[in-house]
Design a protein around this motif. Structure first.
Motif, PDB file in Angstrom:
ATOM      1  N   ILE A   1       0.841  -1.208   0.000  1.00 24.62           N
ATOM      2  CA  ILE A   1       0.000   0.000   0.000  1.00 24.62           C
ATOM      3  C   ILE A   1       0.872   1.253   0.000  1.00 24.62           C
TER       4      ILE A   1
ATOM      5  N   GLU B   1       0.801   4.088  -2.925  1.00 23.18           N
ATOM      6  CA  GLU B   1       0.614   5.516  -2.665  1.00 23.18           C
ATOM      7  C   GLU B   1       1.749   6.341  -3.259  1.00 23.18           C
ATOM      8  N   ASP B   2       2.979   5.850  -3.110  1.00 22.94           N
ATOM      9  CA  ASP B   2       4.139   6.571  -3.645  1.00 22.94           C
ATOM     10  C   ASP B   2       4.054   6.675  -5.168  1.00 22.94           C
TER      11      ASP B   2
ATOM     12  N   ASN C   1       1.365   9.075  -6.245  1.00 25.39           N
ATOM     13  CA  ASN C   1       1.832  10.461  -6.072  1.00 25.39           C
ATOM     14  C   ASN C   1       2.771  10.868  -7.197  1.00 25.39           C
TER      15      ASN C   1
END
Length: 117
Positions: free
Chosen positions: A32, A36-37, A40
């Motif tokens: 997760i 997310e990284d 982004n």
């Protein structure tokens, strides 16, 4: 000439698709965080992808559309799996609590309810 931001977008999207194929629950938190990284990174790249596009970039973009659909489908499945696991954990919590205290739901006011009439 294809812009570097478009190439990077494709690489990040391919990484996301590969990561979403992993289903090990022990590694879920790390996965997760990686998702997310990478999402982004895609947000940052999106601002640098602006018109005008060359013909070569347009055809490259058309190649990215099926990859984007695959990514969206896999993200939905992954989120659904997480939601199912959360609801299973909540059900287990309730059932364990009910097992530990089976008389919690019993009326304790001393009255007797006769079901026959």
């Amino acid at each position: 000439m294809i812009r570097e931001s478009l190439k990077t977008w494709r690489n990040v999207t391919e990484q996301l698709v590969r990561i979403l194929d992993e289903r090990e629950e022990e590694k879920r938190d790390a996965i997760i965080a990686q998702i997310e990284d990478l999402l982004n990174q895609r947000d940052v790249l999106q601002s640098s992808i602006q018109e005008p596009f060359t013909d070569e970039e347009r055809s490259f973009g058309q190649e990215l559309l099926p990859l984007e659909k695959i990514l969206q489908a896999k993200l939905k499945v992954y989120m659904k799996d997480i939601r199912l696991d959360i609801s299973d954990q909540q059900k287990k919590k309730v059932s364990v609590h009910a097992y530990m205290d089976p008389y919690n739901q019993v009326f304790r006011d001393g009255t007797f309810y006769d079901k026959k009439k």
